[in-house]
Design an enzyme around this catalytic site. Structure first.
Site, PDB file in Angstrom:
ATOM      1  N   LYS A 160       0.889  -1.172   0.000  1.00 55.82           N
ATOM      2  CA  LYS A 160       0.000   0.000   0.000  1.00 55.82           C
ATOM      3  C   LYS A 160       0.925   1.220   0.000  1.00 55.82           C
ATOM      4  O   LYS A 160       1.365   1.693   1.046  1.00 55.82           O
ATOM      5  CB  LYS A 160      -0.904  -0.053   1.239  1.00 55.82           C
ATOM      6  CG  LYS A 160      -2.081   0.892   1.166  1.00 55.82           C
ATOM      7  CD  LYS A 160      -3.145   0.522   2.187  1.00 55.82           C
ATOM      8  CE  LYS A 160      -4.158   1.630   2.381  1.00 55.82           C
ATOM      9  NZ  LYS A 160      -4.943   1.962   1.198  1.00 55.82           N
TER      10      LYS A 160
HETATM   11  N1  PMP Z   1      -7.589  -1.786  -3.016  1.00 55.85           N
HETATM   12  C1  PMP Z   1      -7.048  -0.571  -2.850  1.00 55.85           C
HETATM   13  C2  PMP Z   1      -6.355   0.057  -3.990  1.00 55.85           C
HETATM   14  C3  PMP Z   1      -7.157   0.088  -1.606  1.00 55.85           C
HETATM   15  O1  PMP Z   1      -6.618   1.299  -1.448  1.00 55.85           O
HETATM   16  C4  PMP Z   1      -7.841  -0.526  -0.563  1.00 55.85           C
HETATM   17  C5  PMP Z   1      -7.982   0.168   0.765  1.00 55.85           C
HETATM   18  N2  PMP Z   1      -6.872  -0.073   1.599  1.00 55.85           N
HETATM   19  C6  PMP Z   1      -8.396  -1.804  -0.779  1.00 55.85           C
HETATM   20  C7  PMP Z   1      -8.239  -2.405  -2.021  1.00 55.85           C
HETATM   21  C8  PMP Z   1      -9.102  -2.542   0.318  1.00 55.85           C
HETATM   22  O2  PMP Z   1      -8.180  -2.929   1.295  1.00 55.85           O
HETATM   23  P1  PMP Z   1      -8.614  -3.149   2.819  1.00 55.85           P
HETATM   24  O3  PMP Z   1      -9.813  -3.997   2.799  1.00 55.85           O
HETATM   25  O4  PMP Z   1      -7.436  -3.815   3.418  1.00 55.85           O
HETATM   26  O5  PMP Z   1      -8.886  -1.799   3.387  1.00 55.85           O
END
Ligand code: PMP
Length: 311
Positions: A160
């Site tokens: 991320k």
């Molecule tokens: N894809 C992207 C590009 C994101 O930014 C997020 C948010 N973090 C997600 C998927 C979903 O991830 P999570 O469920 O871990 O928040």
């Protein structure tokens, strides 16, 4: 709308007042996006106690993101977990959104700079439904972006990473300007990857479909949570490459992420999905999800990190 301030932000090992948590304008990460971050939620549960949801998984992903980007990080997972809980407690936040970030700080300013210190911060503040309360209930309209998710060899999608979000910003601003709530990004081969900050699921019959882990997607923690809950509910879950018309023809489509929680999609590219409202399986999973994160479901206690509000 401006964010609601909390009193304290954890910065490089100490708490500083919200307004003093500043960085130099020549910080490397600000210029080139060399940073990693997380988005986490804490909820007040039905019994009145507060808990951060899947904190360990988020902080593990945070450290993994830094590792694959070769961003030096002076803190381990356990130290960061303790710092997040302390941030929630000290700010007396019964429920909140939590944003840990680590970035290449001030020093030299070349792309290949190696010696700048990594700065780490953890902020938390109250934040409501990311795509709106109305969207959670009735679903949102989205469009396929003209922008693609970069090739798997152009970005490290399992991280991320701050700079990755320029691609999401392009897609999101295009979608918003055209009156949609969110953008669907396809990969460079034209298969469904994810939305700008959410993973995407389609439902046909009693089967859930989503893009594979091996594709250019973030391995969403909400995605994993919902796959677990869906299996508990007796649904089949398949990870496979999906085309956009598979989504058009699905009975139901929804997006999921920590910020967006579980948001139904009622229209894609001006095609109505299913009956054009939140579908029954989406509704059931949404109810389960909210029960697990903030309700009375105590079967998933291992996903909850409780904290006290400092008095
Ligand atoms: N894809 C992207 C590009 C994101 O930014 C997020 C948010 N973090 C997600 C998927 C979903 O991830 P999570 O469920 O871990 O928040």
């Amino acid at each position: 709308m401006a964010m609601q301030k909390s009193p304290w932000i954890w910065m490089d090992g100490a708490f500083v007042p919200w307004d003093d948590a500043n960085v130099h304008v020549l910080a490397h990460g600000l210029h080139y996006g060399f940073g990693v971050f997380e988005g986490i939620r804490a909820y007040q549960r039905a019994d009145g106690r507060s808990a951060v949801f899947r904190l360990r998984e988020h902080m593990q992903r945070f450290c993994d993101s830094a590792r694959i980007m070769t961003l030096p990080l002076a803190y381990d997972v356990d130290t960061l977990i303790a710092a997040v809980l302390e941030t929630c407690s000290k700010n007396k936040l019964a429920s909140c959104y939590i944003r840990p970030i680590a970035f290449c700080g001030y020093g030299a300013l070349g792309v290949g700079t190696l010696d700048n210190p990594t700065q780490v911060a953890i902020a938390a503040w109250p934040w409501g439904a990311y795509l709106g309360e109305e969207g959670l209930k009735n679903g949102v309209r989205i469009k396929t972006s003209t922008f693609s998710r970069p090739h798997v060899n152009s970005q490290l999608h399992k991280g991320k990473v701050s700079g990755h979000y320029v691609n999401s910003i392009l897609a999101k601003r295009e979608a918003l300007a055209e009156g949609y709530s969110e953008a669907l990004l396809l990969d460079t081969n034209g298969y469904v990857s994810e939305a700008t900050g959410e993973n995407v699921f389609a439902v046909t019959g009693s089967t859930l479909w989503t893009a594979p882990f091996s594709g250019p997607i973030l391995s969403g923690i909400t995605r994993h949570t919902l796959m677990t809950l869906a299996k508990e509910e007796g649904f089949e879950v398949r990870e496979t490459m999906l085309t956009r018309d598979t989504l058009y023809l699905a009975d139901e489509v929804f997006m999921c992420g920590t910020a967006a929680e579980l948001t139904p999609v009622r229209e894609i590219d001006r095609r109505v999905i299913g009956k054009g409202s939140r579908g029954p399986i989406t509704e059931r999973l949404q109810a389960r999800y909210f029960d697990v994160v903030k309700g009375a479901d105590d079967k998933h206690d291992q996903w909850l990190s409780f904290y006290d509000l400092e008095t």
